[in-house]
Motif scaffolding. Structure first.
Motif, PDB file in Angstrom:
ATOM      1  N   ALA A  54      10.722  14.347   5.867  1.00 54.58           N
ATOM      2  CA  ALA A  54      10.105  14.980   4.778  1.00 54.58           C
ATOM      3  C   ALA A  54      11.057  14.718   3.435  1.00 54.58           C
ATOM      4  O   ALA A  54      12.013  14.916   3.862  1.00 54.58           O
ATOM      5  CB  ALA A  54       9.969  16.465   4.774  1.00 54.58           C
ATOM      6  N   LEU A  55      10.517  14.411   2.101  1.00 52.63           N
ATOM      7  CA  LEU A  55      11.132  13.881   1.240  1.00 52.63           C
ATOM      8  C   LEU A  55      12.105  12.840   1.648  1.00 52.63           C
ATOM      9  O   LEU A  55      13.660  12.944   0.429  1.00 52.63           O
ATOM     10  CB  LEU A  55      12.025  15.491   0.616  1.00 52.63           C
ATOM     11  CG  LEU A  55      11.508  16.989   0.375  1.00 52.63           C
ATOM     12  CD1 LEU A  55      12.619  17.595   0.080  1.00 52.63           C
ATOM     13  CD2 LEU A  55      10.531  16.456  -1.276  1.00 52.63           C
ATOM     14  N   GLY A  56      11.788  11.953   2.172  1.00 52.88           N
ATOM     15  CA  GLY A  56      12.419  11.320   2.838  1.00 52.88           C
ATOM     16  C   GLY A  56      14.019  11.212   3.491  1.00 52.88           C
ATOM     17  O   GLY A  56      14.311  10.165   3.746  1.00 52.88           O
ATOM     18  N   LEU A  57      14.041  12.114   3.990  1.00 53.09           N
ATOM     19  CA  LEU A  57      14.971  12.404   4.993  1.00 53.09           C
ATOM     20  C   LEU A  57      14.931  13.137   6.156  1.00 53.09           C
ATOM     21  O   LEU A  57      13.477  13.701   6.607  1.00 53.09           O
ATOM     22  CB  LEU A  57      15.367  14.417   4.573  1.00 53.09           C
ATOM     23  CG  LEU A  57      16.003  14.140   3.034  1.00 53.09           C
ATOM     24  CD1 LEU A  57      16.829  15.936   2.150  1.00 53.09           C
ATOM     25  CD2 LEU A  57      17.043  13.620   2.424  1.00 53.09           C
ATOM     26  N   ASP A  58      15.556  12.858   7.012  1.00 54.58           N
ATOM     27  CA  ASP A  58      15.605  13.323   8.352  1.00 54.58           C
ATOM     28  C   ASP A  58      15.794  14.098   9.193  1.00 54.58           C
ATOM     29  O   ASP A  58      17.333  14.471   8.849  1.00 54.58           O
ATOM     30  CB  ASP A  58      16.498  12.030   9.426  1.00 54.58           C
ATOM     31  CG  ASP A  58      15.839  10.476   9.626  1.00 54.58           C
ATOM     32  OD1 ASP A  58      14.206  10.667   8.780  1.00 54.58           O
ATOM     33  OD2 ASP A  58      16.227   9.656   9.083  1.00 54.58           O
ATOM     34  N   TYR A 173      26.018  15.922  -4.818  1.00 56.17           N
ATOM     35  CA  TYR A 173      25.800  16.236  -3.380  1.00 56.17           C
ATOM     36  C   TYR A 173      24.916  17.110  -2.729  1.00 56.17           C
ATOM     37  O   TYR A 173      24.847  17.469  -1.556  1.00 56.17           O
ATOM     38  CB  TYR A 173      26.655  17.509  -3.657  1.00 56.17           C
ATOM     39  CG  TYR A 173      27.938  16.884  -4.600  1.00 56.17           C
ATOM     40  CD1 TYR A 173      28.907  15.907  -4.153  1.00 56.17           C
ATOM     41  CD2 TYR A 173      28.621  17.820  -6.178  1.00 56.17           C
ATOM     42  CE1 TYR A 173      29.596  15.773  -4.471  1.00 56.17           C
ATOM     43  CE2 TYR A 173      29.198  16.723  -6.151  1.00 56.17           C
ATOM     44  CZ  TYR A 173      30.282  16.312  -7.100  1.00 56.17           C
ATOM     45  OH  TYR A 173      31.273  15.699  -7.447  1.00 56.17           O
ATOM     46  N   ALA A 174      23.604  17.315  -3.455  1.00 51.33           N
ATOM     47  CA  ALA A 174      22.413  17.615  -2.999  1.00 51.33           C
ATOM     48  C   ALA A 174      21.253  16.896  -1.986  1.00 51.33           C
ATOM     49  O   ALA A 174      20.861  15.604  -2.828  1.00 51.33           O
ATOM     50  CB  ALA A 174      21.557  18.109  -4.193  1.00 51.33           C
ATOM     51  N   ASP A 175      21.112  16.834  -1.151  1.00 44.45           N
ATOM     52  CA  ASP A 175      19.867  16.088  -0.414  1.00 44.45           C
ATOM     53  C   ASP A 175      18.689  16.478  -1.305  1.00 44.45           C
ATOM     54  O   ASP A 175      17.843  15.558  -0.982  1.00 44.45           O
ATOM     55  CB  ASP A 175      19.803  16.410   0.902  1.00 44.45           C
ATOM     56  CG  ASP A 175      21.146  16.249   1.828  1.00 44.45           C
ATOM     57  OD1 ASP A 175      21.438  15.180   1.638  1.00 44.45           O
ATOM     58  OD2 ASP A 175      21.924  17.217   2.574  1.00 44.45           O
ATOM     59  N   ALA A 212      22.732  10.770 -12.948  1.00 42.87           N
ATOM     60  CA  ALA A 212      24.425  11.734 -12.329  1.00 42.87           C
ATOM     61  C   ALA A 212      24.217  11.152 -10.807  1.00 42.87           C
ATOM     62  O   ALA A 212      25.823  10.992 -10.906  1.00 42.87           O
ATOM     63  CB  ALA A 212      23.936  13.254 -12.063  1.00 42.87           C
ATOM     64  N   VAL A 213      23.714  10.501 -10.428  1.00 41.46           N
ATOM     65  CA  VAL A 213      23.157  10.284  -8.606  1.00 41.46           C
ATOM     66  C   VAL A 213      22.802   8.324  -9.058  1.00 41.46           C
ATOM     67  O   VAL A 213      21.446   8.106  -9.392  1.00 41.46           O
ATOM     68  CB  VAL A 213      22.418  10.255  -7.924  1.00 41.46           C
ATOM     69  CG1 VAL A 213      22.773  10.612  -6.219  1.00 41.46           C
ATOM     70  CG2 VAL A 213      23.368  12.267  -7.904  1.00 41.46           C
ATOM     71  N   ALA A 214      23.339   7.154  -7.361  1.00 45.25           N
ATOM     72  CA  ALA A 214      22.490   6.312  -8.199  1.00 45.25           C
ATOM     73  C   ALA A 214      21.127   6.060  -7.718  1.00 45.25           C
ATOM     74  O   ALA A 214      20.193   5.585  -7.160  1.00 45.25           O
ATOM     75  CB  ALA A 214      23.283   5.036  -7.381  1.00 45.25           C
ATOM     76  N   HIS A 215      20.972   7.451  -5.879  1.00 42.73           N
ATOM     77  CA  HIS A 215      19.893   6.880  -4.984  1.00 42.73           C
ATOM     78  C   HIS A 215      19.403   7.931  -5.810  1.00 42.73           C
ATOM     79  O   HIS A 215      19.809   9.449  -6.825  1.00 42.73           O
ATOM     80  CB  HIS A 215      20.702   7.925  -4.257  1.00 42.73           C
ATOM     81  CG  HIS A 215      21.068   8.652  -3.430  1.00 42.73           C
ATOM     82  ND1 HIS A 215      22.406   8.671  -3.559  1.00 42.73           N
ATOM     83  CD2 HIS A 215      20.974   9.955  -3.380  1.00 42.73           C
ATOM     84  CE1 HIS A 215      22.648   9.528  -3.725  1.00 42.73           C
ATOM     85  NE2 HIS A 215      21.532  10.681  -3.183  1.00 42.73           N
ATOM     86  N   HIS A 216      18.564   7.930  -5.566  1.00 46.86           N
ATOM     87  CA  HIS A 216      16.729   9.120  -6.014  1.00 46.86           C
ATOM     88  C   HIS A 216      17.359  10.534  -5.390  1.00 46.86           C
ATOM     89  O   HIS A 216      16.712  10.690  -3.757  1.00 46.86           O
ATOM     90  CB  HIS A 216      15.381   8.743  -5.617  1.00 46.86           C
ATOM     91  CG  HIS A 216      14.000   9.608  -6.126  1.00 46.86           C
ATOM     92  ND1 HIS A 216      14.160  10.145  -6.607  1.00 46.86           N
ATOM     93  CD2 HIS A 216      13.458  10.583  -4.614  1.00 46.86           C
ATOM     94  CE1 HIS A 216      12.767  10.905  -7.473  1.00 46.86           C
ATOM     95  NE2 HIS A 216      12.958  11.295  -6.061  1.00 46.86           N
ATOM     96  N   VAL A 217      17.659  11.655  -5.719  1.00 45.69           N
ATOM     97  CA  VAL A 217      17.624  13.083  -5.200  1.00 45.69           C
ATOM     98  C   VAL A 217      16.206  13.713  -5.293  1.00 45.69           C
ATOM     99  O   VAL A 217      15.816  14.132  -6.210  1.00 45.69           O
ATOM    100  CB  VAL A 217      18.472  14.463  -5.988  1.00 45.69           C
ATOM    101  CG1 VAL A 217      18.766  15.159  -5.393  1.00 45.69           C
ATOM    102  CG2 VAL A 217      19.674  13.562  -5.566  1.00 45.69           C
TER     103      VAL A 217
END
Length: 366
Positions: A54-58, A173-175, A212-217
């Motif tokens: 979910a949310l792209g997170l395993d 630092y947030a997933d 602030a972050v290179a990837h999507h949070v």
């Protein structure tokens, strides 16, 4: 065993002091080499069937700890040790603040509920960010959500700048990141739920996180159960228009209907947000409304009154991609997650669904 300990020790203590004591022991156990693994083996055996995305997170499962228990990110590993599939820390504000005067946390034991008016007591986003920056990142690192709110002394007109300060510091630092505009314990905060205010706020937070972050949070908003149904629909529509990743429903309620606790004591306690079992029906109603409105296009995290595996399973069937708990943890103790995971795995097998994600939203609307 925990029920005996609760009745003999914790129930007789001030609730906030009991929380700090219990949290100390959790953190201590997680800091001792070997003991953390042993406790996790006993309390948190993983069920591979519950793994979900979910949310792209395993995630090892769908059940996380809601915000409020670990406000400063000091016990993430200990909470993961107890079996929570993800841990949401906070609420963290732009600046450190002590919160409201004590007493500010109250148990309603017969209602299996809590009333709190903590007031976002936390160490502030700079200090929390520095702590998270020191955490090692491995394949076994718990998934961490970061819940951010408005500093009390900041005027409503300056709320966006305060949220952006926390976003810039914490997004790396947030997933996933949660904008909390629904606590009843910060004056004026719930005014930010009005879509004409909330929309621009979330848009600015999204841009700040991307910078602030290179990837999507993933970005979510947490809403109150006390909103009118029409307001919930408007927020759902706005979230879709903005490309938000999800909604967390719901926060605590200012309502006091149907409680077993004597009215005199409720009046004595006074203001604060009510959480726990009395919130279950409304939280489910809000979830069902959001699911119907968004049709699976947003990740929905359901929280409020979830006590058992059956409660969690019903939320999943009615549209929750993930679920969270907090108040029941206080009353059921460290074996709670073990029981919930075992029950969820059994229900998943019996349902015929191969995965949790496959079961999401399959119940007929009530």
């Amino acid at each position: 065993m925990y029920k005996i300990l609760f009745n003999l020790v914790f129930r007789k203590m001030d609730p906030e002091k009991a929380h700090h004591l219990a949290f100390f022991w959790i953190r201590l156990a997680a800091s001792i080499p070997g003991l953390k693994q042993l406790v996790a083996l006993v309390l948190a055996p993983r069920h591979r069937s519950l793994r979900t995305t979910a949310l792209g997170l395993d995630l090892p499962g769908p059940f996380g700890l809601g915000a409020g228990f670990d406000k400063d990110g000091i016990g993430i590993d200990g909470l993961s040790m107890l079996g929570f599939d993800f841990v949401e820390i906070g609420t963290v504000t732009g600046e450190p603040q002590p919160g409201n005067p004590a007493p500010r946390l109250f148990r309603l034991v017969d209602d299996r509920a809590l009333i709190n008016r903590m007031g976002f007591n936390n160490q502030g986003s700079a200090r929390v960010a520095a702590r998270l920056a020191k955490r090692p990142h491995t394949t076994s690192t718990p998934v961490i959500g970061v819940n951010i709110g408005k500093t009390k002394v900041v005027e409503e007109a300056d709320a966006t700048a305060d949220y952006l300060k926390s976003t810039e510091r914490l997004a790396p630092y947030a997933d996933y990141l949660v904008v909390n505009v629904s606590s009843p314990n910060t004056p004026g905060l719930r005014n930010l739920q009005a879509v004409q205010v909330l929309g621009p706020l979330l848009w600015d937070v999204r841009k700040a996180a991307d910078a602030a972050v290179a990837h999507h949070v993933p970005l979510l908003v947490k809403i109150a159960p006390d909103l009118a149904d029409e307001d919930i629909d408007e927020i759902a529509d706005m979230a879709l228009q903005l490309g938000l990743d999800g909604i967390i429903a719901t926060n605590t309620t200012i309502g006091r209907d149907g409680l077993r606790e004597p009215a005199a004591r409720i009046e004595e306690i006074g203001m604060g947000g009510l959480s726990g079992a009395p919130l279950a029906d409304r939280s489910l109603e809000v979830l069902q409304r959001l699911r119907a409105r968004t049709e699976g296009r947003l990740t929905l995290i359901s929280v409020g009154g979830i006590e058992t595996a059956e409660d969690a399973w019903q939320r999943i069937l009615h549209g929750a991609d993930l679920v969270q708990g907090y108040s029941a943890f206080v009353y059921q103790g460290p074996f709670w997650m073990r029981r919930v995971h075992k029950g969820l795995a059994a229900r998943l097998r019996a349902s015929g669904h191969r995965t949790v994600a496959e079961a999401v939203g399959t119940a007929k609307p009530r």
